[in-house]
Scaffold this motif. Structure first.
Motif, mmCIF file in Angstrom:
data_model
loop_
_atom_site.group_PDB
_atom_site.id
_atom_site.type_symbol
_atom_site.label_atom_id
_atom_site.label_comp_id
_atom_site.label_asym_id
_atom_site.label_seq_id
_atom_site.Cartn_x
_atom_site.Cartn_y
_atom_site.Cartn_z
ATOM 1 N N VAL A 195 0.813 -1.222 0.000
ATOM 2 C CA VAL A 195 0.000 0.000 0.000
ATOM 3 C C VAL A 195 0.841 1.265 0.000
ATOM 4 C CG1 VAL A 195 -1.963 -1.066 1.138
ATOM 5 C CG2 VAL A 195 -0.169 -0.051 2.517
ATOM 6 N N LEU A 196 2.139 1.132 -0.278
ATOM 7 C CA LEU A 196 3.058 2.263 -0.115
ATOM 8 C C LEU A 196 2.619 3.531 -0.828
ATOM 9 C CD1 LEU A 196 6.688 0.901 -0.152
ATOM 10 C CD2 LEU A 196 5.381 1.925 1.698
ATOM 11 N N ASN A 197 2.036 3.385 -2.010
ATOM 12 C CA ASN A 197 1.719 4.582 -2.792
ATOM 13 C C ASN A 197 0.252 4.956 -2.754
ATOM 14 O OD1 ASN A 197 4.351 5.223 -3.704
ATOM 15 N ND2 ASN A 197 4.238 3.377 -4.972
ATOM 16 N N ARG A 198 -0.463 4.384 -1.781
ATOM 17 C CA ARG A 198 -1.886 4.742 -1.673
ATOM 18 C C ARG A 198 -2.079 5.796 -0.591
ATOM 19 N NH1 ARG A 198 -4.976 -0.738 -1.477
ATOM 20 N NH2 ARG A 198 -6.494 0.561 -0.400
ATOM 21 N N PRO A 199 -3.029 6.720 -0.813
ATOM 22 C CA PRO A 199 -3.312 7.712 0.245
ATOM 23 C C PRO A 199 -3.828 7.003 1.498
ATOM 24 C CG PRO A 199 -4.429 8.280 -1.819
ATOM 25 C CD PRO A 199 -3.864 6.911 -2.003
ATOM 26 N N ILE A 200 -3.400 7.485 2.651
ATOM 27 C CA ILE A 200 -3.741 6.812 3.900
ATOM 28 C C ILE A 200 -5.247 6.778 4.133
ATOM 29 C CG2 ILE A 200 -3.453 6.917 6.411
ATOM 30 C CD1 ILE A 200 -0.692 8.049 5.923
ATOM 31 N N GLU A 201 -5.948 7.835 3.698
ATOM 32 C CA GLU A 201 -7.396 7.873 3.970
ATOM 33 C C GLU A 201 -8.163 6.773 3.252
ATOM 34 O OE1 GLU A 201 -8.473 11.805 2.880
ATOM 35 O OE2 GLU A 201 -7.763 11.613 0.823
ATOM 36 N N ASN A 202 -7.554 6.178 2.212
ATOM 37 C CA ASN A 202 -8.245 5.107 1.490
ATOM 38 C C ASN A 202 -7.951 3.721 2.042
ATOM 39 O OD1 ASN A 202 -9.085 7.137 -0.120
ATOM 40 N ND2 ASN A 202 -7.791 6.621 -1.879
ATOM 41 N N LEU A 203 -7.136 3.659 3.103
ATOM 42 C CA LEU A 203 -6.744 2.345 3.608
ATOM 43 C C LEU A 203 -7.784 1.790 4.580
ATOM 44 C CD1 LEU A 203 -2.973 2.932 4.377
ATOM 45 C CD2 LEU A 203 -3.988 1.965 2.327
ATOM 46 N N SER A 204 -7.728 0.469 4.775
ATOM 47 C CA SER A 204 -8.607 -0.160 5.759
ATOM 48 C C SER A 204 -8.097 0.161 7.159
ATOM 49 C CB SER A 204 -8.606 -1.668 5.548
ATOM 50 O OG SER A 204 -7.341 -2.182 5.880
ATOM 51 N N LYS A 205 -8.946 -0.097 8.143
ATOM 52 C CA LYS A 205 -8.618 0.206 9.530
ATOM 53 C C LYS A 205 -7.314 -0.476 9.964
ATOM 54 C CE LYS A 205 -11.106 0.591 13.889
ATOM 55 N NZ LYS A 205 -12.131 -0.013 14.736
ATOM 56 N N GLY A 206 -7.170 -1.738 9.555
ATOM 57 C CA GLY A 206 -5.984 -2.494 9.939
ATOM 58 C C GLY A 206 -4.721 -1.880 9.372
ATOM 59 N N PHE A 207 -4.779 -1.469 8.133
ATOM 60 C CA PHE A 207 -3.594 -0.856 7.520
ATOM 61 C C PHE A 207 -3.269 0.476 8.176
ATOM 62 C CE2 PHE A 207 -3.730 -3.583 3.613
ATOM 63 C CZ PHE A 207 -2.409 -3.975 3.687
ATOM 64 N N LYS A 208 -4.333 1.251 8.467
ATOM 65 C CA LYS A 208 -4.104 2.545 9.113
ATOM 66 C C LYS A 208 -3.373 2.349 10.433
ATOM 67 C CE LYS A 208 -7.891 5.251 7.226
ATOM 68 N NZ LYS A 208 -9.289 5.524 7.371
ATOM 69 N N ARG A 209 -3.834 1.348 11.172
ATOM 70 C CA ARG A 209 -3.227 1.054 12.469
ATOM 71 C C ARG A 209 -1.747 0.686 12.292
ATOM 72 N NH1 ARG A 209 -6.012 1.600 17.284
ATOM 73 N NH2 ARG A 209 -7.495 2.155 15.675
ATOM 74 N N ARG A 210 -1.485 -0.085 11.246
ATOM 75 C CA ARG A 210 -0.102 -0.511 11.030
ATOM 76 C C ARG A 210 0.781 0.647 10.570
ATOM 77 N NH1 ARG A 210 0.038 -5.740 7.566
ATOM 78 N NH2 ARG A 210 -2.139 -5.405 7.004
ATOM 79 N N VAL A 211 0.179 1.576 9.809
ATOM 80 C CA VAL A 211 0.943 2.768 9.431
ATOM 81 C C VAL A 211 1.319 3.556 10.686
ATOM 82 C CG1 VAL A 211 0.816 5.001 8.257
ATOM 83 C CG2 VAL A 211 -0.074 2.964 7.133
ATOM 84 N N GLY A 212 0.334 3.658 11.604
ATOM 85 C CA GLY A 212 0.592 4.349 12.864
ATOM 86 C C GLY A 212 1.697 3.679 13.663
ATOM 87 N N LEU A 213 1.703 2.359 13.619
ATOM 88 C CA LEU A 213 2.724 1.599 14.338
ATOM 89 C C LEU A 213 4.094 1.814 13.698
ATOM 90 C CD1 LEU A 213 2.285 -0.314 16.713
ATOM 91 C CD2 LEU A 213 2.448 -2.208 15.115
#
Lengths: 244, 308
Positions: free
Chosen positions: B125-143
């Motif tokens: 998901v490296l080149n996708r805007p964060i707002e379009n990600l699923s909850k799990g991915f968002k959490r992992r980006v935060g991590l």
């Protein structure tokens, strides 16, 4: 200073990652063209200068600058990313300044893109370039003052629409305060000192000379000081309200 | 080392955190437990310098957070509740921005970005805007954002919220794999998470510290600790089970048909119970030793004050 640059860079690219900057610039260019040609009668005046163009800037900024600034802090607070920003090793003033510079750069870019107008008067006659450059600088400074007010209003609320309306109202007060409307209303009862003080806050009065190409120290100082004061106010507001 | 003394935070009339004192040593993985609104997040926000305490002091290695905030924030990695991020940025752009703020430069930055992206598996998901990600991915980006500078102190507010069981497992492994000389503070609602990852549990309820010990000690608080539960295939005479030496009490669940025997404190009753079962040829389908039921302990710890 390093952090200011990092924040400004991020904010600037965020303006272009969303349609905000494109829409802003397009509308600004269109409206400034419409105003100078149809209402300002740039052609009919028969003078090779850009005075009609610059004269409408306060009115353009009145609505467009609050629009570009309304999300600065309210969005940050609504989405919670302010918690992230404030726990990074960045101080609040660096964030405030970075955000301001980024939006100010967008405004600057919009101004630069009005260059075809300059080319037009060049083609039609021999304008005084010094005057035009000075007027551009003056307009950019005034845009900074509008921006600082709007950002401060954005820091006050989580709601972008409220931020926009507050910003328009406060900016409107500052634009109007020197106009004959306000002065006439004060005339019957207020003393000269009060009238002069109110009038001296006016963006219009301070910009009047600048639009003609005179960069007087007091006008420049007024806008710079406005920027500093309003940014400082937003710093205090953010410090107080960041966690609400 | 983190040293917190008499920490408190008031919001208008409401006391969110009330006279909290504790110390956390390097190597501690602390699980912050508590009901919603107990003051977990508020405490974490104060530890990270986002909120200013109403009273009390916070010290990191003897330096007060008040006067060295920026220095201390450099050594903290923080995942705020709900993992907020700049939605319009791409995952890579965002991590790069954080790395820049964290003063990672050149090759080191590239190296760290690569490592972190692999660790939390964000490659796709490296080149996708964060707002379009699923909850799990968002959490992992935060991590990823929190660990990018390899911080000495890691504060994670509900890091596994919204993740599926596989991702939860992965996050727990990630936390365990962090080197031993770090401080990790995790807040969570999930009790099993605490026994799985943490070596220390702190339970907070209504802003007060109610429990501070190892997860094992928490389990021992349960009356189910080392109790024996068995399931009978049909009704049989079980009255004798309660008479076995070391058994303090017996409970029968009429719906499930499960029989639970509670030991007297410190007693192991599995041996005598199995002997008895074999001797009487009781129709036992399953039999196991309980490890202590955490939700029950949690309930009793967090509600005892409210009841009193």
């Amino acid at each position: 200073m390093r952090n200011v640059w990092i924040i400004a860079k991020r904010e600037f690219s965020s303006f272009f990652a969303t349609p905000v900057a494109y829409v802003f610039i397009a509308i600004f260019l269109m409206l400034s063209g419409v105003f100078s040609f149809f209402i300002g009668n740039l052609y009919d005046r028969g003078q090779a200068d850009l005075l009609p163009f610059f004269n409408f800037h306060p009115w353009l900024y009145l609505f467009l600058v609050p629009a570009i600034a309304m999300r600065t802090w309210s969005e940050e607070r609504r989405s919670g990313s302010i918690e992230l920003l404030m726990t990074l090793p960045i101080s609040i003033w660096e964030a405030v300044l970075g955000k301001f510079l980024a939006a100010w750069a967008v405004l600057g870019l919009a101004l630069v893109l009005t260059f075809p107008l300059w080319l037009t008067v060049n083609y039609l006659g021999n304008p005084d370039h010094g005057i035009i450059v000075a007027a551009y600088v003056g307009s950019w400074l005034m845009a900074g003052a509008f921006l600082a007010i709007s950002m401060c209003m954005s820091a006050l609320t989580k709601n972008q629409v409220v931020a926009f309306i507050l910003a328009v109202v406060v900016c409107f007060l500052f634009v109007l305060s020197g106009s004959s409307m306000v002065v006439d209303a004060l005339q019957p009862w207020a003393g000269n000192l009060l009238i002069d003080t109110v009038a001296s806050f006016s963006f219009l009065t301070h910009f009047e000379a600048m639009a003609k190409g005179v960069l007087a120290l007091n006008d420049v100082g007024y806008f710079v000081l406005s920027v500093v004061i309003w940014l400082y106010a937003s710093l205090i507001i953010i410090e107080q309200k960041k966690a609400d | 080392m983190i040293c917190v003394k008499n920490l408190s935070k008031m919001f208008d009339q409401f006391t969110a955190v009330d006279d909290l004192s504790f110390e956390i040593q390097s190597g501690d993985i602390v699980g912050f437990l508590g009901p919603n609104g107990a003051g977990k997040s508020t405490t974490m926000k104060m530890l990270t310098g986002f909120l200013t305490p109403t009273g009390g002091t916070i010290e990191f290695d003897g330096q007060s957070l008040d006067s060295n905030q920026k220095m201390i924030q450099k050594s903290i990695g923080y995942l705020p509740e709900g993992a907020p991020a700049y939605g319009d940025m791409t995952v890579f752009g965002y991590l790069n921005f954080i790395a820049e703020v964290r003063e990672l430069k050149g090759d080191v930055r590239r190296e760290r970005l690569k490592e972190v992206i692999e660790k939390v598996e964000l490659q796709s998901v490296l080149n996708r805007p964060i707002e379009n990600l699923s909850k799990g991915f968002k959490r992992r980006v935060g991590l990823a954002q929190a660990i990018i500078h390899d911080p000495k102190i890691l504060i994670l507010d509900e890091p596994t919220d919204g993740l599926d069981p596989n991702q939860k497992h992965q996050v727990r492994r990630l936390i365990q794999a962090l080197s031993r000389d770090k401080i990790v503070i995790i807040s969570t609602h999930i009790l099993e998470e605490v026994t799985a990852v943490c070596n220390r549990v702190m339970i907070i309820a209504s802003g007060k510290l109610k429990f501070d010990d190892t997860p094992q000690a928490l389990q021992q608080r349960s009356r189910y600790y080392h109790a024996v539960t068995m399931k009978l295939s049909y009704a049989a005479d079980i009255s004798g089970l309660a008479e076995i030496e070391g058994v303090a009490d017996m409970e029968v669940d009429r719906v499930s048909g499960e029989v639970t025997l509670f030991p007297e404190s410190g007693q192991f009753i599995l041996g005598p119970v199995t002997d008895y079962v074999q001797h009487r040829k009781l129709p036992v389908d399953s039999l196991f030793v309980e490890q202590g039921r955490l939700d029950e302990v949690f309930r009793s710890i967090t509600t005892e004050e409210a009841a009193a």
